[in-house]
Write an enzyme that holds these catalytic residues in place. Structure first.
Site, PDB file in Angstrom:
ATOM      1  CG  HIS A 105     -36.071  25.664 -41.674  1.00 48.59           C
ATOM      2  ND1 HIS A 105     -35.383  24.624 -41.121  1.00 48.59           N
ATOM      3  CD2 HIS A 105     -37.180  25.134 -42.253  1.00 48.59           C
ATOM      4  CE1 HIS A 105     -36.060  23.502 -41.343  1.00 48.59           C
ATOM      5  NE2 HIS A 105     -37.135  23.792 -42.029  1.00 48.59           N
ATOM      6  CD  GLU A 152     -33.188  26.829 -39.386  1.00 48.57           C
ATOM      7  OE1 GLU A 152     -33.929  26.137 -38.679  1.00 48.57           O
ATOM      8  OE2 GLU A 152     -32.620  26.396 -40.403  1.00 48.57           O
ATOM      9  CG  HIS A 157     -31.082  23.390 -41.568  1.00 49.16           C
ATOM     10  ND1 HIS A 157     -32.440  23.475 -41.508  1.00 49.16           N
ATOM     11  CD2 HIS A 157     -30.796  22.710 -42.717  1.00 49.16           C
ATOM     12  CE1 HIS A 157     -32.974  22.867 -42.552  1.00 49.16           C
ATOM     13  NE2 HIS A 157     -31.994  22.387 -43.306  1.00 49.16           N
ATOM     14  CD  GLU A 207     -29.357  21.811 -37.486  1.00 50.37           C
ATOM     15  OE1 GLU A 207     -29.483  23.048 -37.366  1.00 50.37           O
ATOM     16  OE2 GLU A 207     -30.293  21.058 -37.810  1.00 50.37           O
TER      17      GLU A 207
HETATM   18 ZN   LIG Z   1     -33.585  24.444 -40.100  1.00 48.17          ZN
END
Ligand SMILES: [Zn+2]
Length: 1106
Positions: free
Chosen positions: A776, A779, A873, A958
């Site tokens: 992504h 990010e 992420h 994350e």
């Molecule tokens: Zn992500």
């Protein structure tokens, strides 16, 4: 008093229903009322369940139909009905069934002069209106007109009736037809005038705030349609409300009106489309084979649950010779026909979710290992990506003579900087490593001042292009200086000026590099009522249009039209790598509306921003409003600040991104998007920046940028600096992205002690650890974490050496280079979320996923599935760092599907790493981890690698964009140091597996159903709902659709109002009587009697002292 028994209650109810004797009925009513008043609401609900509502309704019908209704009976009946009705959700239908609604209306008409009865009728009517059809029927029969007549302008008389009338009027809006009627027949402006009157005459004393509040609530409901909002606007409602609310703000007694008024103003603010030609991205990219840019076919998922794996991509590239690779994507995109992008709802490459709805509840499905989508003979190509398995390491004998990279690699990486001074072994990311001698050749002349640093202490490494490019390309740097017109120290560089083509080169900030600040960066304190202040400013835009400049000062699609040089406004640009800014409109002298570009080939995913701003005055506060954000809430409401980079600061020796911005808040605004898939609502992120330097050039971004070029530069540094006698560091291209950019793959392990068979055998049998990041593009925090991992793995830290000796690391640091280059937030050039493509990745549209999966297939095919897989992420709605993993058992437990899980055997080895991280990483939050396999995540890397490859330890890591609310960093925003540190800690945590014993890789629950010691498990950790907001509700509402701050119908206050209405046998009130009572109230007060209640009729009601 005892609770009513079934028998006694039924007796009372049958008296109500059938007894013709008024006295007996009144007695029954009194008993019932006493019974109900003495208990809790449960008594009411019991009564309702036993047919109490119907009985009272029938009694009312019976009493009202007599030729001369007895008010002595009617009033207690109505009172009881008001109380019961406020608690019976179906009272409206029940009333309609016996015709009580129109009878009550008739009764009201007849009682206009009898305020007690009228009041009671109004309460009852209000409760009937809980049914929309009953409300509609009442509206058709003239109820609005009758009720509205009872809403008097400011008065001191009959205020209870006035309040009841307003509430009943509000109730009528349960019917949309009544809403239309209100707009058409002028009730909206009537209500507004009434509100203004009550406000004006009550503003000093604030003795009728409940009435004012009820009027506001009523206005809220009355303005449910566009026509009625327009009616309010047309009568100057917005200005009036703004005027009234400003006096309420400063008045303690009326502060409860502020929120309601602000919401009403926001709601009625005229909706306007985002002022751009099309929601489609300014960039489109023709897809191979004429395919339409697509969407992942994941139905019904809002961004609330897409956090782990979706963002979109736009594109943006360079035309400089040195950036051919970057440019390629741009050229392709710019060549595309912007009109060629209809969204295909069924988009190619999406996963088919239908028929898979049982993943969360079906153990067999969870354990089922899908067949590989790749034929075995297709996997041979991936041998080349495992040089460690066939490299002969003959060059070990000759020390450092190993060639730097293969030809293939060189062609992929692009132009090389010929010289690269041997770097010291990379320091620990958290360490205060020595200067690299890389970035700042002028440092000798002008020693930089390091904020907070100790005298004589060397600055940490800068991160950026310059660290490898500066010395070889001084003219480029000089060009930058000229371009930025900065009067800066180190001007001697400017003598090497050369033209520097501007389109989509890396931004100065990326080129020059970044040093993390040495000071802590606490989360921003939210100014109380900042949102209100901003909303007031927004409302002033339509009240005083003459003050609004409303001039486009930047437009990505028509740059020539906006050349505000020399004018009194800021200059903007975003035409550089990872830049994202589509359009800027100057609103006021120091205020700008910013519009973000959608991801390429998409109309959605507006979140990431990164732009340049110049032409500022120092010490002036500029307000920036990003007006087309999509998410319903943001960490910007919880202490997060954007980041800022000042070129002047950089040139003075303090290059780096810092958290910046004040008066930050995030709220729904009055713009709407015409073409997005995710609904039309827009949100404003607003922040103010006071720039330190006059005529500076600054960059502002959503988060610390980390571009594709920065990655390339970093890999080059690593390549040149690792100790080749110890570290096997091999960089290859996994494949080319859709846009033609190389996707790097790095292999890191320890070199064998010798090239003896034993040592080579040991090396080749090390378990694999596969790390990926930045699928992504928005990010960027994930890239900083990955940078930390790479730095650590290449360092001479003993733990790093142990890791290299234990594992072979396969690192793919940027799975979506096109998205990163183009400044996208979520998607690839295909307009797809690549982390939704893992199920059946398309080789053409999602090549990086296709080939990463191919490599994993290959490893599995040779019995070498990784021991650990982790995809890095960023999480925009949560704080801290945490892992998502996969556990069949926890999934079944969480789903509540009833499958017994107690006896279920599962290898809990997936818990080892999170537990280890909990011990070593201060920013890590074990409580935020989740090991549930959600249906919506079926096609994500984590779940596919777990299910298809049988990798027990398959994770998503994350990272917060904001900061931590626990541990050592509690209350601080993360900086790049903390992000890098997390990357190092993740690697360190892998040693915990080694300690436990290096089990063969590829354990899958299906094959080894061994339940480890349950005492060792994490079963007691808090399983969060992964996607619910961590945050408390905002002090100020982000949305404004609901009517907030108005007491519910079943509030106790109604009961006491009703009781107060019944206290006297006097039906009517006389002015003089009221005056008399007032006098007695004043006397009572002066005597210190404070618990007096005065009924609106002016008769003293029951108070403790009477
Ligand atoms: Zn992500």
């Amino acid at each position: 008093m005892a609770a009513p028994t079934g028998g006694g209650l039924h007796g009372l109810l049958s008296v109500l229903q059938s007894c013709e004797d008024t006295k007996s009925t009144i007695s029954a009513l009194n008993v019932l009322d006493e019974l109900l008043s003495a208990g809790t609401d449960r008594r009411f609900f019991y009564l309702i369940s036993q047919g109490g509502s119907e009985a009272v309704l029938q009694a009312l019908v019976k009493a009202a139909r007599t030729s001369a209704p007895d008010r002595g009976l009617l009033l207690p009946l109505l009172h009881l009905l008001a109380k019961v009705g406020s608690r019976d959700r179906r009272i409206g239908e029940k009333a309609a069934a016996v015709g009580a609604e129109l009878l009550t209306l008739t009764l009201l008409k007849k009682s206009m002069e009898h305020s007690r009865t009228a009041t009671a009728c109004l309460w009852v009517l209000r409760s009937f209106c809980s049914s929309a059809s009953t409300a509609a029927l009442l509206g058709e029969n003239g109820c609005m007109d009758i009720v509205f007549k009872l809403i008097a302008p400011h008065t001191t008389k009959h205020t209870r009736t006035v309040k009841a009338a307003i509430d009943a009027f509000a109730g009528l809006f349960h019917s949309k037809a009544n809403g239309r009627r209100a707009a058409a027949e002028g009730y909206v402006s009537g209500l507004l005038m009434l509100y203004e009157d009550w406000h004006r005459k009550d503003a000093l004393e604030n003795s009728h705030v409940p009435i004012r509040r009820a009027l506001l609530h009523c206005l809220h409901l009355a303005t449910g349609s566009r026509a009625s909002s327009a009616a309010l606007l047309g009568t100057g409602g917005l200005g009036l409300l703004l005027h009234t609310v400003q006096s309420c703000v400063s008045s303690e007694g009326a502060s409860c009106l502020v929120e309601l008024t602000v919401q009403l103003m926001r709601k009625c603010y005229p909706q306007t489309p985002v002022p751009i030609i099309s929601e489609r991205s300014a960039y489109s990219f023709p897809l191979p084979g004429g395919r339409t840019p697509g969407s992942e076919a994941v139905p019904g998922h809002t961004d609330e649950i897409l956090e782990e794996d979706s963002e979109d991509d736009t594109e943006n590239c360079s035309s400089h010779d040195n950036y051919k690779l970057l440019r390629r994507a741009l050229v392709l995109i710019l060549a595309g026909d912007p009109s060629n992008g209809q969204i295909n709802k069924d988009g190619a490459g999406g996963s088919d979710w239908r028929g898979k709805l049982d993943l969360e509840t079906d153990l067999d499905r969870l354990r089922m290992r899908p067949e590989p989508h790749r034929a075995r003979d297709q996997l041979g190509q991936y041998i080349r990506l495992c040089p460690e398995l066939h490299h002969d390491f003959q060059d070990l004998d000759s020390g450092l003579e190993k060639e730097e990279s293969s030809d293939e690699e060189a062609s992929l990486i692009g132009e090389r900087i010929p010289e690269g001074g041997k770097r010291e072994a990379p320091s620990h990311p958290k360490g205060k490593g020595g200067p690299d001698g890389l970035a700042f050749p002028w440092k000798k002349e002008t020693p930089p001042v390091w904020g907070g640093g100790l005298p004589g202490e060397d600055p940490p490494k800068a991160v950026g292009f310059l660290s490898c490019r500066l010395r070889s390309e001084p003219e480029k740097v000089a060009g930058l200086l000229q371009r930025h017109r900065a009067s800066v120290p180190g001007q001697n560089l400017r003598q090497h000026l050369s033209a520097f083509t501007s389109l989509s080169t890396p931004a100065f900030s990326d080129l020059w590099g970044h040093l993390p600040p040495r000071r802590e960066e606490p989360m921003a304190e939210r100014t109380p009522s900042v949102q209100r202040k901003k909303v007031f400013e927004d409302i002033q835009r339509i009240l005083c249009p003459e003050d609004i400049i409303n001039k486009a000062v930047f437009d990505l699609e028509d740059v020539s039209s906006c050349s505000p040089n020399g004018s009194d406004c800021l200059q903007f640009d975003s035409r550089f790598e990872s830049g994202n800014l589509r359009k800027v409109i100057q609103v006021r002298r120091h205020e700008y509306d910013l519009i973000l570009n959608a991801d390429a080939n998409s109309s959605d995913h507006h979140q990431w921003f990164y732009f340049e701003v110049s032409g500022m005055q120092s010490h002036v506060s500029y307000r920036f409003n990003v007006i087309n954000c999509e998410k319903a809430n943001s960490q910007f409401n919880y202490g997060m600040q954007p980041v800022l980079y000042s070129v002047r600061e950089a040139l003075e020796g303090r290059p780096g991104w810092v958290r910046a911005g004040t008066e930050i808040c995030y709220y729904r605004n009055h713009f709407f998007r015409r073409g997005g898939r995710k609904g039309s609502a827009c949100y404003t992120l607003t922040f103010s920046v006071t720039f330190q330097h006059e005529e500076d050039v600054c960059y502002l971004a959503y988060h610390y940028p980390y571009t594709y070029s920065t990655l390339q530069a970093h890999l080059q540094i690593l390549r040149q600096s690792v100790d080749r006698r110890k570290v096997f560091f091999w960089e290859q291209s996994l494949c080319s992205s859709l846009g033609g950019n190389s996707c790097p793959l790095v292999t890191i392990t320890a070199c064998p002690a010798s090239h003896s068979w034993t040592h080579l055998h040991q090396l080749r049998n090390r378990p694999y650890v596969v790390l990926t990041a930045r699928v992504h593009p928005g990010e960027s925090n994930a890239s900083w974490v990955m940078r930390g991992s790479l730095e650590f793995l290449c360092s001479d830290d003993p733990a790093a050496q142990a890791l290299r000796e234990a594992y072979i690391f396969k690192v793919i640091p940027m799975l979506n280079p096109d998205g990163v280059i183009s400044g996208s937030h979520r998607c690839s050039l295909s307009g797809m979320d690549l982390n939704r493509q893992w199920g059946k990745p398309d080789a053409t549209l999602s090549p990086t996923i296709y080939h990463t999966k191919g490599l994993l297939y290959y490893l599995a095919s040779v019995g070498r599935s990784p021991l650990v897989f982790c995809d890095y992420h960023g999480h925009s709605r949560k704080k801290n760092f945490f892992l998502y993993g996969c556990s069949a058992k926890e999934t079944l437990q969480k789903s509540g599907c009833g499958v017994p899980v107690t006896g279920l055997q599962e290898d809990v080895g997936y818990q080892t790493i999170p537990q280890a991280l909990d011990g070593v990483a201060p920013a890590f939050s074990l409580g935020s981890c989740s090991f549930v396999v959600e249906r919506s995540r079926e096609a994500t890397a984590r779940v596919v690698v777990w299910r298809e490859m049988g990798v027990l330890r398959s994770y998503t890591m994350e990272s917060t964009y904001n900061g931590c609310n626990q541990g050592l960093y509690k209350g601080l925003q993360v900086g790049t140091q903390e992000l890098e540190e997390m990357g190092a800690h993740f690697c360190q945590s892998l040693l915990s597996l080694k300690k436990r014993s290096l089990a063969p890789s590829g354990i899958h629950i299906q094959h080894t159903p061994v339940l480890l010691d349950p005492g060792d498990s994490l079963q007691d950790h808090k399983i969060h709902n992964t996607f619910e907001d961590d945050e408390p509700p905002c002090a100020e509402r982000i949305e404004y659709c609901g009517v907030s701050g108005y007491p519910d119908h079943t509030d106790d206050s109604l009961d006491s109002e009703v009781d107060a209405n019944v206290s006297s046998s006097e039906e009517e009130e006389e002015d003089e009587e009221e005056e008399k009572i007032r006098g007695s109230k004043q006397r009572a007060n002066s005597e210190g009697i404070t618990h007096l209640e005065v009924s609106h009729g002016g008769v003293l009601s029951r108070g403790p002292f009477l």
